[in-house]
Design a protein around this motif. Structure first.
Motif, short mmCIF file in Angstrom:
data_model
loop_
_atom_site.label_atom_id
_atom_site.label_comp_id
_atom_site.label_asym_id
_atom_site.label_seq_id
_atom_site.Cartn_x
_atom_site.Cartn_y
_atom_site.Cartn_z
N GLY A 15 0.77 -1.23 0.00
CA GLY A 15 0.00 0.00 0.00
C GLY A 15 0.80 1.27 0.00
O GLY A 15 0.25 2.37 -0.17
N PHE A 16 2.11 1.18 0.19
CA PHE A 16 2.95 2.39 0.16
C PHE A 16 3.45 2.59 -1.26
O PHE A 16 4.13 1.74 -1.84
N ALA A 17 3.12 3.74 -1.83
CA ALA A 17 3.48 4.03 -3.22
C ALA A 17 4.73 4.90 -3.29
O ALA A 17 4.84 5.91 -2.58
N PHE A 18 5.65 4.49 -4.13
CA PHE A 18 6.84 5.30 -4.41
C PHE A 18 6.48 6.21 -5.58
O PHE A 18 6.92 6.02 -6.71
N ASP A 19 5.68 7.23 -5.27
CA ASP A 19 5.04 8.03 -6.30
C ASP A 19 5.76 9.34 -6.62
O ASP A 19 5.20 10.22 -7.29
N THR A 20 6.97 9.50 -6.13
CA THR A 20 7.79 10.65 -6.51
C THR A 20 9.17 10.15 -6.92
O THR A 20 9.59 9.04 -6.55
N LYS A 21 9.89 10.98 -7.67
CA LYS A 21 11.23 10.59 -8.10
C LYS A 21 12.16 10.43 -6.89
O LYS A 21 13.06 9.59 -6.90
N GLN A 22 11.95 11.22 -5.84
CA GLN A 22 12.81 11.10 -4.67
C GLN A 22 12.57 9.77 -3.95
O GLN A 22 13.52 9.11 -3.52
N LYS A 23 11.32 9.36 -3.85
CA LYS A 23 11.02 8.07 -3.22
C LYS A 23 11.61 6.93 -4.05
O LYS A 23 12.15 5.98 -3.49
N MET A 24 11.48 7.04 -5.36
CA MET A 24 12.06 6.00 -6.22
C MET A 24 13.58 6.00 -6.12
O MET A 24 14.22 4.93 -6.17
N TYR A 25 14.16 7.18 -5.98
CA TYR A 25 15.61 7.27 -5.80
C TYR A 25 16.04 6.45 -4.59
O TYR A 25 17.00 5.66 -4.65
N TYR A 26 15.34 6.63 -3.48
CA TYR A 26 15.70 5.89 -2.27
C TYR A 26 15.46 4.40 -2.44
O TYR A 26 16.27 3.57 -1.97
N LEU A 27 14.39 4.01 -3.11
CA LEU A 27 14.13 2.59 -3.36
C LEU A 27 15.24 1.99 -4.23
O LEU A 27 15.76 0.90 -3.93
N ILE A 28 15.59 2.69 -5.30
CA ILE A 28 16.61 2.19 -6.22
C ILE A 28 17.95 2.02 -5.50
O ILE A 28 18.62 0.99 -5.63
N TRP A 29 18.33 3.00 -4.71
CA TRP A 29 19.62 2.91 -4.04
C TRP A 29 19.59 1.93 -2.87
O TRP A 29 20.63 1.34 -2.52
N PHE A 30 18.43 1.72 -2.27
CA PHE A 30 18.32 0.66 -1.26
C PHE A 30 18.60 -0.70 -1.91
O PHE A 30 19.39 -1.50 -1.38
N HIS A 37 9.19 1.44 -13.70
CA HIS A 37 8.38 2.12 -12.69
C HIS A 37 8.92 3.51 -12.39
O HIS A 37 8.16 4.40 -11.98
N PHE A 38 10.20 3.70 -12.59
CA PHE A 38 10.80 5.01 -12.36
C PHE A 38 10.33 6.01 -13.41
O PHE A 38 9.99 7.15 -13.10
N LEU A 39 10.31 5.57 -14.69
CA LEU A 39 9.89 6.45 -15.78
C LEU A 39 8.39 6.40 -16.05
O LEU A 39 7.87 7.25 -16.78
N ASN A 40 7.72 5.38 -15.51
CA ASN A 40 6.30 5.12 -15.79
C ASN A 40 6.06 4.92 -17.29
O ASN A 40 5.00 5.26 -17.82
N TYR A 41 7.06 4.33 -17.93
CA TYR A 41 7.00 4.18 -19.38
C TYR A 41 8.08 3.19 -19.81
O TYR A 41 9.15 3.13 -19.20
N VAL A 42 7.78 2.42 -20.85
CA VAL A 42 8.76 1.47 -21.39
C VAL A 42 8.83 1.64 -22.90
O VAL A 42 7.80 1.72 -23.57
N ASN A 43 10.04 1.69 -23.42
CA ASN A 43 10.25 1.73 -24.86
C ASN A 43 11.54 0.99 -25.17
O ASN A 43 12.56 1.21 -24.50
N GLY A 44 11.51 0.14 -26.17
CA GLY A 44 12.67 -0.68 -26.51
C GLY A 44 13.90 0.11 -26.91
O GLY A 44 15.03 -0.36 -26.75
N THR A 45 13.69 1.33 -27.42
CA THR A 45 14.84 2.15 -27.82
C THR A 45 15.68 2.58 -26.62
O THR A 45 16.82 3.02 -26.79
N PHE A 46 15.11 2.47 -25.40
CA PHE A 46 15.87 2.81 -24.20
C PHE A 46 17.00 1.81 -23.94
O PHE A 46 17.92 2.08 -23.17
#
Length: 318
Positions: free
Chosen positions: A150-165, A227-236
């Motif tokens: 139920g806890f959403a990582f809905d900001t770039k800062q929250k995702m930053y902490y999740l990614i680095w964790f 989930h960080f970009l909220n988007y997927v594209n193969g060119t990435f």
């Protein structure tokens, strides 16, 4: 490389720097550092394969793409929870790595490098052409924010902490792997396969296990990326990403535990700083790759460690 007190101190410094960075770096810099964490995750796994087992793969960008697309498709099309989709993405990518690696890792030579390069190209082509499933060149928009219980990582800062964790956890895990019996087998395998086999190392099994593990790392990073970009594209995830990953290892230090982290942060900042020269990024990364091989063959971390070791030896002898 055994765990020593200085490693503990360095890890605490790393954690403190990661926690404090968003308060001093600003939103843009936090986004860049989050991307650095994602690349570090892939590089940590790739370093175990290349730096310790001595096997070259040019297809880990494909495993990133598989992780990202699996998370995107499962959450957007089938309404899976982000956590369940991530677990399925990493497990599925690991299975694909096993299917690819099991036959080709039984033979000698550079078959793994060639097959993984071809595999990566196939994955990118399919992902940008299979419109019904992947969205084709349009990609998959609307990938939901990552959430746990139920806890959403809905900001770039929250995702930053999740990614680095996740990055730090996998980084610490790499210490345990390298110091384990499996890690010693990997080092023996990378040094001399015949000698490793004569000492009782199951060469084929170790090759397959480390290849699958490194692919899982890449898929996990790809899932977080979606989930960080909220988007997927193969060119990435095209060939330039693989060039960056190899440059990260070479600049940071192949076969050093801190190399992937240092290389990822350095190279992501270089990429971010290109500005109007971004179209020459592959050329610039190629120059960095070649320059590091010529002038820093052990990478930044390897060269620093060698100099510190030499200084310590001189002090003890004096």
């Amino acid at each position: 490389m055994s765990w020593r007190p200085n490693h503990t101190q360095s890890v605490f410094v790393l954690i403190a720097a990661v926690v404090a960075f968003p308060f001093f770096g600003g939103a843009s810099a936090t986004t860049v550092m989050a991307l650095g964490g994602l690349y570090a995750i892939v590089a940590i796994g790739l370093n175990l394969l290349v730096g310790y087992a001595g096997k070259i793969s040019f297809g880990h960008n494909a495993f990133m793409a598989l992780g990202a697309y699996a998370s995107g498709i499962l959450t957007v099309t089938y309404d899976w929870s982000p956590l369940a989709a991530m677990l399925a993405a990493t497990a599925g990518s690991g299975l694909v790595a096993f299917v690819i690696g099991a036959p080709i890792l039984r033979v000698r030579g550079h078959y793994l490098a060639m097959i993984t390069l071809a595999f990566a190209q196939i994955v990118i082509i399919v992902s940008t052409r299979w419109t019904e499933v992947t969205g084709g060149l349009t990609g998959i928009p609307g990938v939901p924010d990552f959430s746990i219980l139920g806890f959403a990582f809905d900001t770039k800062q929250k995702m930053y902490y999740l990614i680095w964790f996740v990055t730090i956890v996998l980084f610490l895990l790499s210490f345990r792997i390298v110091d384990s019996r499996f890690g010693r087998a990997l080092r023996a395998l990378g040094a001399h396969e015949a000698a490793a086999a004569s000492l009782g190392v199951d060469v084929v099994r170790c090759r397959i296990q480390i290849f699958v593990l490194s692919a899982v790392y890449a898929a996990l990073a790809g899932s977080l990326y979606a989930h960080f970009l909220n988007y997927v594209n193969g060119t990435f995830f095209d060939l330039s990403v693989m060039i960056q990953l190899m440059a990260i290892l070479v600049v940071g230090g192949i076969g050093t535990l801190w190399g992937p982290l240092v290389g990822a942060v350095l190279l992501v900042w270089v990429s971010h700083s290109l500005g109007s020269y971004a179209e020459y990024s592959q050329l610039i990364f190629g120059v960095l790759y070649g320059g590091a091989l010529l002038f820093l063959p052990r990478g930044a971390v390897g060269e620093i460690a060698a100099r510190l070791k030499g200084t310590g030896s001189r002090l003890r002898s004096g």
